[in-house]
Write a protein that holds these residues in place. Structure first.
Motif, PDB file in Angstrom:
ATOM      1  N   LYS A 156     -10.912  -3.262  -0.209  1.00  0.00           N
ATOM      2  CA  LYS A 156     -10.368  -2.893  -1.513  1.00  0.00           C
ATOM      3  C   LYS A 156     -11.299  -1.874  -2.158  1.00  0.00           C
ATOM      4  CE  LYS A 156      -8.684  -5.980  -4.562  1.00  0.00           C
ATOM      5  NZ  LYS A 156      -8.571  -6.996  -5.632  1.00  0.00           N
ATOM      6  N   GLU A 157     -10.709  -0.788  -2.645  1.00  0.00           N
ATOM      7  CA  GLU A 157     -11.481   0.217  -3.368  1.00  0.00           C
ATOM      8  C   GLU A 157     -11.043   0.129  -4.824  1.00  0.00           C
ATOM      9  OE1 GLU A 157     -11.739   4.306  -1.492  1.00  0.00           O
ATOM     10  OE2 GLU A 157     -10.915   4.861  -3.455  1.00  0.00           O
ATOM     11  N   MET A 173       0.867  -1.182   0.000  1.00  0.00           N
ATOM     12  CA  MET A 173       0.000   0.000   0.000  1.00  0.00           C
ATOM     13  C   MET A 173       0.898   1.224   0.000  1.00  0.00           C
ATOM     14  SD  MET A 173      -2.772   1.395   2.828  1.00  0.00           S
ATOM     15  CE  MET A 173      -1.526   1.973   3.987  1.00  0.00           C
ATOM     16  N   SER A 174       0.720   2.106  -0.952  1.00  0.00           N
ATOM     17  CA  SER A 174       1.548   3.308  -1.032  1.00  0.00           C
ATOM     18  C   SER A 174       1.298   4.225   0.168  1.00  0.00           C
ATOM     19  CB  SER A 174       1.236   4.080  -2.314  1.00  0.00           C
ATOM     20  OG  SER A 174       2.039   5.247  -2.378  1.00  0.00           O
ATOM     21  N   ASP A 219      -6.185  -0.073  -8.130  1.00  0.00           N
ATOM     22  CA  ASP A 219      -7.013  -0.295  -6.940  1.00  0.00           C
ATOM     23  C   ASP A 219      -6.326   0.250  -5.699  1.00  0.00           C
ATOM     24  OD1 ASP A 219      -8.792  -1.448  -8.615  1.00  0.00           O
ATOM     25  OD2 ASP A 219      -8.281  -3.520  -8.071  1.00  0.00           O
ATOM     26  N   ARG A 220      -7.164   0.513  -4.694  1.00  0.00           N
ATOM     27  CA  ARG A 220      -6.628   1.132  -3.486  1.00  0.00           C
ATOM     28  C   ARG A 220      -6.920   0.239  -2.276  1.00  0.00           C
ATOM     29  NH1 ARG A 220      -5.053   6.265  -4.621  1.00  0.00           N
ATOM     30  NH2 ARG A 220      -4.977   6.863  -2.426  1.00  0.00           N
ATOM     31  N   ASN A 257     -10.424   1.066  -8.562  1.00  0.00           N
ATOM     32  CA  ASN A 257     -10.096   2.377  -9.115  1.00  0.00           C
ATOM     33  C   ASN A 257      -9.403   2.146 -10.447  1.00  0.00           C
ATOM     34  OD1 ASN A 257      -8.660   4.858  -9.699  1.00  0.00           O
ATOM     35  ND2 ASN A 257      -9.079   5.440  -7.570  1.00  0.00           N
ATOM     36  N   ASN A 282      -6.069   5.105   3.200  1.00  0.00           N
ATOM     37  CA  ASN A 282      -6.463   4.768   1.841  1.00  0.00           C
ATOM     38  C   ASN A 282      -5.252   5.011   0.946  1.00  0.00           C
ATOM     39  OD1 ASN A 282      -7.388   5.260  -0.892  1.00  0.00           O
ATOM     40  ND2 ASN A 282      -9.487   5.225  -0.080  1.00  0.00           N
ATOM     41  N   GLY A 283      -4.626   3.910   0.497  1.00  0.00           N
ATOM     42  CA  GLY A 283      -3.407   4.077  -0.304  1.00  0.00           C
ATOM     43  C   GLY A 283      -3.481   3.219  -1.548  1.00  0.00           C
ATOM     44  N   LYS A 284      -2.898   3.704  -2.614  1.00  0.00           N
ATOM     45  CA  LYS A 284      -2.896   2.953  -3.868  1.00  0.00           C
ATOM     46  C   LYS A 284      -2.092   1.672  -3.703  1.00  0.00           C
ATOM     47  CE  LYS A 284      -1.886   3.597  -8.765  1.00  0.00           C
ATOM     48  NZ  LYS A 284      -1.228   4.471  -9.755  1.00  0.00           N
ATOM     49  N   ASP A 305       0.886   7.999  -2.459  1.00  0.00           N
ATOM     50  CA  ASP A 305      -0.424   8.195  -3.098  1.00  0.00           C
ATOM     51  C   ASP A 305      -1.425   7.651  -2.086  1.00  0.00           C
ATOM     52  OD1 ASP A 305      -2.743   8.093  -4.587  1.00  0.00           O
ATOM     53  OD2 ASP A 305      -1.723   7.473  -6.422  1.00  0.00           O
ATOM     54  N   PHE A 306      -1.691   8.459  -1.093  1.00  0.00           N
ATOM     55  CA  PHE A 306      -2.235   7.980   0.172  1.00  0.00           C
ATOM     56  C   PHE A 306      -3.058   9.087   0.829  1.00  0.00           C
ATOM     57  CE2 PHE A 306      -1.507   7.998   4.817  1.00  0.00           C
ATOM     58  CZ  PHE A 306      -1.990   6.743   5.157  1.00  0.00           C
TER      59      PHE A 306
END
Lengths: 146, 146, 146, 146, 146, 146, 146, 146, 146, 146
Positions: F123-124, E112-113, F130-131, F126, E137-139, E116-117
């Motif tokens: 998981k979101e 998880m980034s 995805d995030r 996108n 919430n991270g890419k 970009d978070f």
């Protein structure tokens, strides 16, 4: 004057007068490594050396007392970072056990003193690139049994 | 055989045959410090030296390959504890900055290589107690600007 | 002026004049990475570069001497924290052993010099997101046996 | 089989078959640095690469699953000690802030990814001594505001 | 003005005007967590946000430039001590491996980034004691093979 | 059976049966994050959950007792190294003070509990990638004065 | 006024007025341990207590706001050195596991809160030497499963 | 039998016989905290207690001698990680200076002994959640001047 | 006056008056080691000693109160670096376990107090080099069972 | 036999024969502290002492060689934890600077050797509690100037 003030005064005077450590040491009549270490606060000077250093660099009288005091020898980082100093640390890491084996084979159980000790730096000219020669000379101290 | 097995085999064979590091080095035809460091896993041996070492100590053929491998050089403690090795660390701490000043004054901005480097141990006899003489000899490497 | 004062003066002048590291480097005639590192106190400048930098940024004459001094290269944290710098540290951690295997397979037992060394940053345009390209170029130094 | 067993099996098979990392990578059809890192347990392989590696090295079927698992990437020492790896750490220490300045000047506020990232090693022949060229290529990731 | 001066000015102005982070964020038009982090020097602001913040808090014009600079993100202690922050560290320690398992099962090999978070704090009212809800919430960034 | 043996047995059974953490959790009737953490030895299971887990995975009866024991929760490295886990640590470092400000502004002086606490991963989807969404939910604990 | 200024002002006023922590606490109407901790910046005071403290010690009005702020709780050394404080650390080291066993046997899986918590110091007179009695009283927090 | 073997045997016997620490302590006739600490290897037992413990748990005769030996008291991590133990460490961090102030105000310059010391755990029932009560009782030791 | 100011004033007055620690101690009527430690801020003085010290060195009245305060005893480095102090640390490292064996054999399970403790330095003349004799005298404290 | 095996054999034989360190030392004809340290692997024995020790304890012949080898002296923890050993460390921390002042005032600039050194433990009977007396006796080594 505190120790740090004297060190700073020495460095400024050295720069202002365009002197080298080697030149200062020659005036003081001691080895350049030892002289530099005393100027950087890692050794105490005898009275004659302190006198001489003060006159060569034009330091205030108060500096003499400080130069003769017994310094607390400490360093900033347990593992040094400047590349020149780190390489020395690396040599201790890579060759420490080896030196223990070789020295104790030759001398018996004991150590090389870091107190009754001298250190010298020389240059070995070499067409492929000059070489730095560092010589450590310390009294062998055998462990005492009692 | 792993590196540790070869080191252990060397130490056992050395003890069993009553050899010294100096004697082993003489047979191998290299300096005792370098030879010891290679036996302790801190340097790789060329084929001739590895061959010679195996025959002097009666090591199994498999050991030769291991002796020629490029070792990962690490040490256990960031600050060493054995008194002999600690004194070397202390010298780096006390004289590190001094050596930087003195070497760079003589050679310019750069370092003493710990790779293109040799190390020697000698004995200076002295009625007040013999002295250990450690000589480091490393190529000066100037910093490159680009 | 001390090293920190010169660094601060450089950063202020750069901001005041709206210059970029790349622009400064072009004026000085050196690579932007090297020029930036010298401005941040991690490399010593030759006289010509120091002169040029002083005139480009309008630094006081005293700064020139400081820029030419041989810096002590240290950093604050053994494990860096800023995300950009940490990622580089992580790369060394994740790929360190791999690089040792690959380099020593190609070159023999030795290291890549961090002294006879240059470093460059480039941009690779890419529709999915531009890419940073860092190139390290260091002399291979073979271990010496003795 | 655990990860360590697979790594050991790879190293033994490579030695027994006289293969190089470069040769293995060519067979697997991937870059030598990436292939080596996956063999040393620092990257997971896709199924095709894992299959190929197993057949090239004659690894047991069980190894394939392990090679495809997602590894936990860790390293032994926060500050590395092997000279080849330490030099890379030193470069991060000496040039970390510089790289931050130069990259962010070119790309804006963000970092170079160490995940969407590739790494390559090359040799630059040079009469004064060959040079190691390490190229890092990572996606620029801009900080997100929200 | 240095970064620390701007942070201090923000905190003083906030106290003097009796504002909350939430209120400031509403004026700036950004999320309260992000706004607070930018005020505390952990994120750079775009020009509009910096303008707005300066006018809301009555900061001097010079502050705006500093708010737009790219900060060096560091923290004092490798292991935090303040109980609120330590609990977050403890969660990473206790659940780190678990999160690795669960995320990589859902997304594949990657991370998880943290760049970009985004991060949000909410309150869940509860008769037994209100609850803090932190949402990260991270890419997802998949590892690249090459 | 010791804790480590049970963890290893779980991982082997999961792999052998081709189960996912999510699937196991569904069978056990608990959240996937909590279930995984209990399987990895970071939470104790109630009897019903332990029973269920043993039957799903075919674990020996002895495992049930171990799963119900209260674990000692520790982790290997004060600063984690695996990139996925490090990013979480980095978030605590970069946003720790910010979270303290924002939470205490909303809730008063106190902390978010890491004991009366739950954690979820989502998981979101996108199109740009995805995030990962991590949600922490902990009871607010006000400091008590006495 | 910053936190440190208020702490210093309290200590000076206490000395000047010849007050004891116990006496101050009696005036403030709170427990001496809690009162001392709030004076040393480790707890926030409610308005009534802060008012009272300011009038007892004659602190400036500005101090009241600072006393009511939520402090960041940190300490200098991960392992304390002052003998009185070290002994407490040693007790945690020697008896930590024991307390975990005994508390969790009595209460189930969970912890003693250090937030919903009070601490008291008493004296037990004893002809062989008086004894210090420290009483910790914290809410038991059971781990939550989810 | 080594110390670790005896500890393991105690834990297994306790589990097999379904005993509690409290029950074992009642049989041995000592406090539960002390008894547990001796069972976990942090205190030596007198002969009577060791005899009793061996018969209660059915330990081999050899265990008795080990229980009476004077243990080396060490712990794994300078900063503990298990949440129950960490909270105790946090209390020492947050309240260490406070306790020094309050104890020395009441008793003079000195410390609370951690050797001539006892420790007790109790439960305070409370409708809002039961509370853990830890009582430390140590002899006050005044510093000696000489 | 703060503690540091008093220490500095003592050192300056001692130098200005040409006094020795031994001479000061004789005037104060206490042991030189204890007197020095109190002057360096590591022990609190009783009123008579503080009075005497102030008059011998001509310290301001305010110094007396500070000398009587109970100091926080801390030291800079977990592992000392000055060679004289390091040797003492090394002795603890090399002989710590030995001292534990020998003391506990003679006295039973317990420790030597560092609080009810005195320390003395003497000189043993010796033609091969005088010897430093350090004598530690601490009350034996047996562990208490409860 | 390795060093650890010999140490373990000594401890088992000592227990089996019901000997004390003092008794063993008397047989060996050396000081109990030195004898214990040699048995614990912190000093090498001369041949006569090793012979005697082997016959007193009934050790195998192989042990004699090991007892005569030069040990690597290391210890587990930079800051010791066992209370008896920690108190010695604390004394070095609290009195280190004091000892430096007092010793160097009496002897000049230099250190007390930890190599040409002996250590003794005695008991001073005292109705208020017996006292441990530790005596260190080390050669004074003056710093050498060169």
């Amino acid at each position: 004057m505190k120790r740090e003030d004297v060190i700073e005064a020495i460095i400024l005077a050295k720069k202002a007068k365009g002197l080298s450590w080697e030149g200062i040491a020659a005036e003081v009549g001691m080895n350049p490594v030892w002289t530099t270490s005393a100027c950087l606060g890692m050794n105490s000077m005898g009275e004659a050396a302190a006198d001489k250093l003060c006159s060569v660099l034009g330091l205030p009288a108060e500096a003499k007392t400080v130069l003769m005091e017994y310094p607390t020898k400490t360093w900033d980082r347990a593992v040094p970072q400047d590349p020149l100093i780190y390489r020395l640390y690396e040599i201790v890491g890579v060759y420490g056990e080896t030196l223990k084996e070789v020295i104790q084979e030759q001398f018996g159980d004991g150590i090389m003193s870091a107190i009754d000790f001298s250190l010298d730096v020389g240059k070995e000219e070499n067409p492929k690139g000059d070489r730095v020669v560092i010589t450590m000379n310390g009294k062998f101290l055998p462990y005492k049994a009692w």
